[in-house]
Design an enzyme around this catalytic site. Structure first.
Site, short mmCIF file in Angstrom:
data_model
loop_
_atom_site.label_atom_id
_atom_site.label_comp_id
_atom_site.label_asym_id
_atom_site.label_seq_id
_atom_site.Cartn_x
_atom_site.Cartn_y
_atom_site.Cartn_z
N ARG A 1 16.24 -31.48 -2.48
CA ARG A 1 15.30 -32.03 -1.50
C ARG A 1 14.65 -33.28 -2.11
O ARG A 1 14.48 -33.36 -3.34
CB ARG A 1 14.22 -31.01 -1.16
CG ARG A 1 14.68 -29.84 -0.30
CD ARG A 1 14.98 -30.27 1.14
NE ARG A 1 15.28 -29.14 2.01
CZ ARG A 1 16.49 -28.83 2.49
NH1 ARG A 1 17.55 -29.55 2.15
NH2 ARG A 1 16.66 -27.81 3.30
N HIS B 1 21.02 -37.41 4.18
CA HIS B 1 20.93 -35.94 4.22
C HIS B 1 22.14 -35.36 4.97
O HIS B 1 22.01 -34.68 5.99
CB HIS B 1 19.62 -35.49 4.89
CG HIS B 1 19.27 -34.07 4.57
ND1 HIS B 1 17.99 -33.63 4.35
CD2 HIS B 1 20.04 -32.96 4.42
CE1 HIS B 1 17.99 -32.34 4.09
NE2 HIS B 1 19.23 -31.91 4.13
P1 NDP Z 1 20.02 -20.21 -3.13
O1 NDP Z 1 18.71 -19.62 -2.80
O2 NDP Z 1 21.28 -19.45 -2.90
O3 NDP Z 1 20.02 -20.71 -4.64
C1 NDP Z 1 18.92 -21.29 -5.24
C2 NDP Z 1 19.06 -21.07 -6.73
O4 NDP Z 1 18.03 -21.81 -7.37
C3 NDP Z 1 18.90 -19.61 -7.11
O5 NDP Z 1 19.96 -19.24 -7.96
C4 NDP Z 1 17.55 -19.58 -7.81
O6 NDP Z 1 17.43 -18.66 -8.87
C5 NDP Z 1 17.43 -20.98 -8.36
N1 NDP Z 1 16.03 -21.34 -8.56
C6 NDP Z 1 15.01 -21.24 -7.69
N2 NDP Z 1 13.85 -21.64 -8.24
C7 NDP Z 1 14.16 -21.98 -9.51
C8 NDP Z 1 13.40 -22.45 -10.60
N3 NDP Z 1 12.06 -22.62 -10.51
N4 NDP Z 1 14.03 -22.68 -11.77
C9 NDP Z 1 15.36 -22.48 -11.89
N5 NDP Z 1 16.15 -22.02 -10.90
C10 NDP Z 1 15.56 -21.78 -9.71
O7 NDP Z 1 20.08 -21.61 -2.33
P2 NDP Z 1 21.37 -22.44 -1.89
O8 NDP Z 1 22.29 -22.53 -3.04
O9 NDP Z 1 21.87 -21.93 -0.61
O10 NDP Z 1 20.69 -23.84 -1.57
C11 NDP Z 1 19.98 -24.56 -2.55
C12 NDP Z 1 19.25 -25.73 -1.93
O11 NDP Z 1 20.16 -26.75 -1.56
C13 NDP Z 1 18.50 -25.44 -0.61
O12 NDP Z 1 17.29 -24.78 -0.84
C14 NDP Z 1 18.32 -26.82 -0.05
O13 NDP Z 1 17.15 -27.39 -0.57
C15 NDP Z 1 19.53 -27.59 -0.60
N6 NDP Z 1 20.48 -27.90 0.46
C16 NDP Z 1 20.72 -29.22 0.73
C17 NDP Z 1 21.62 -29.58 1.69
C18 NDP Z 1 21.97 -31.00 1.92
O14 NDP Z 1 22.70 -31.30 2.87
N7 NDP Z 1 21.51 -31.92 1.11
C19 NDP Z 1 22.32 -28.57 2.50
C20 NDP Z 1 22.01 -27.21 2.12
C21 NDP Z 1 21.10 -26.91 1.15
P3 NDP Z 1 17.39 -17.07 -8.71
O15 NDP Z 1 18.81 -16.63 -8.81
O16 NDP Z 1 16.58 -16.59 -9.82
O17 NDP Z 1 16.77 -16.78 -7.37
C1 OXD Z 2 20.04 -27.18 4.66
C2 OXD Z 2 20.14 -28.62 4.80
O1 OXD Z 2 19.07 -26.71 4.03
O2 OXD Z 2 20.95 -29.09 5.64
O3 OXD Z 2 20.92 -26.47 5.16
O4 OXD Z 2 19.47 -29.36 4.08
#
Ligand code: NDP
Ligand code: OXD
Length: 308
Positions: A223, A271
């Site tokens: 983000r 995005h």
């Molecule tokens: P998940 O919730 O599956 O994965 C997030 C991971 O981040 C988890 O493994 C989590 O750890 C880890 N995490 C969270 N907080 C921390 C921290 N403080 N320190 C270290 N690790 C941390 O999310 P997704 O993989 O589905 O998506 C990730 C992000 O990608 C979304 O939240 C969104 O912001 C972004 N995104 C962007 C898109 C785009 O088009 N640009 C599209 C889709 C998503 P733990 O295993 O401990 O919970």
């Molecule tokens: C999502 C995105 O979070 O598109 O799925 O950013």
């Protein structure tokens, strides 16, 4: 058990078609044509409507139409209503493509060649083999893991950093803030796939850039507010970073004249790294609804205390 969709309208029409094909018995409505609000049990939204609890007195579950939920004001969703984020294969597939493109682009000096072409300069750059370019992914959730699986095929040494422990074959995994410096010191191309939370806001800052090997590349697909803009521009100017691929910014879209638009070492996309795919998302939503009705555990359930 009527479903209401409130997000992108063009894709909403596709959702309606897939619902009609695959679950003709489930009434599906497109915002703002909500019909009788008392019939709405499931809401699929990018941003939920105000007064959700009073408008939809029989709401049972809310879906975020995206994988992230930071755009959601979760306080608007009463605590007894589960909030589920999108964990459908289309998001992961498109994210894998994008991050692969970005990593290969940085690895093979794409930004440099784009600038050379603009200036009609024909000059080769020495090629570094993938086995000597280390790629580190922050956030080893559904997307981070999918990305690493694909990058493995390209021969990059791989690292991952995550809040809780992970074991991924072929990836050196690091856990927690205390291991961040060690992870960063070995990362030539850094990919941010973290959710936006109070802990991760501003994590891409001067201290982090200083810990990367000089001339590292950055891919931010998490983000916009993960990145401290002034620190980032200073790191590009000083050579601490050699280039970046940014899919997310703060705000979105960027205002006219913002330095990212024209910076020669930034590739910017709107995005667009990945997108919820109506075809596969409808299957995911129908599966979650079926599980919910059977009282089973729900994939993608958001932990509101953690914020993701
Ligand atoms: P998940 O919730 O599956 O994965 C997030 C991971 O981040 C988890 O493994 C989590 O750890 C880890 N995490 C969270 N907080 C921390 C921290 N403080 N320190 C270290 N690790 C941390 O999310 P997704 O993989 O589905 O998506 C990730 C992000 O990608 C979304 O939240 C969104 O912001 C972004 N995104 C962007 C898109 C785009 O088009 N640009 C599209 C889709 C998503 P733990 O295993 O401990 O919970
Ligand atoms: C999502 C995105 O979070 O598109 O799925 O950013």
């Amino acid at each position: 058990m009527t479903v209401l969709y409130k997000a992108n309208m063009v894709r909403g029409a596709q959702w309606a078609r897939f619902f009609a094909e695959r679950a003709p018995d489930v009434p599906f409505r497109l915002w703002p044509d909500i019909g009788n609000a008392a019939e709405i049990r499931y809401l699929v939204a990018w941003v939920p409507p105000d007064e959700i609890a009073t408008t939809f007195p029989n709401l049972e579950l809310v879906f975020s139409v995206g994988a992230g939920v930071d755009q959601f004001d979760a306080t608007k969703v009463p605590p007894h209503i589960p909030l589920v984020r999108m964990m459908e294969p289309g998001i992961a597939e498109t994210m894998v493509e994008y991050v692969t493109m970005a990593v290969l682009g940085l690895h093979r000096d794409l930004l440099h060649f784009i600038n050379q072409q603009k200036q009609q300069v024909w000059r080769e750059i020495r090629i570094k083999p993938a086995r000597r370019r280390r790629v580190g992914v922050m956030g080893l959730g559904q997307l981070g893991q999918a990305v690493l699986e694909r990058l493995k095929l390209l021969g990059f040494p791989l690292l991952g950093w995550n809040r809780s422990p992970r074991m991924i074959e072929g990836v050196s995994c690091y856990t927690g803030v205390e291991t961040l410096p060690e992870f960063l010191a070995q990362t030539d191309i850094l990919v941010c796939l973290l959710p936006l939370t109070e802990e991760t806001r501003g994590i891409l800052n001067a201290d982090l850039f200083a810990r990367l090997p000089r001339g590292a590349g950055l891919v931010n697909v998490g983000r916009g507010p993960h990145l401290i803009e002034a620190d980032f521009l200073a790191a590009l100017d000083s050579g601490a970073l050699s280039g970046a691929v940014l899919d997310v910014t703060d705000p979105e879209p960027l205002p006219a004249g913002h330095p990212f638009w024209t910076h020669p070492r930034i590739l910017l996309t709107p995005h667009n790294a990945s997108m919820t795919t109506p075809d596969t998302a409808v299957d995911f939503v129908l599966d979650v609804i079926a599980r919910h009705r059977r009282g089973e555990e729900l994939p993608g359930l958001v932990d509101r205390s953690r914020g993701y």
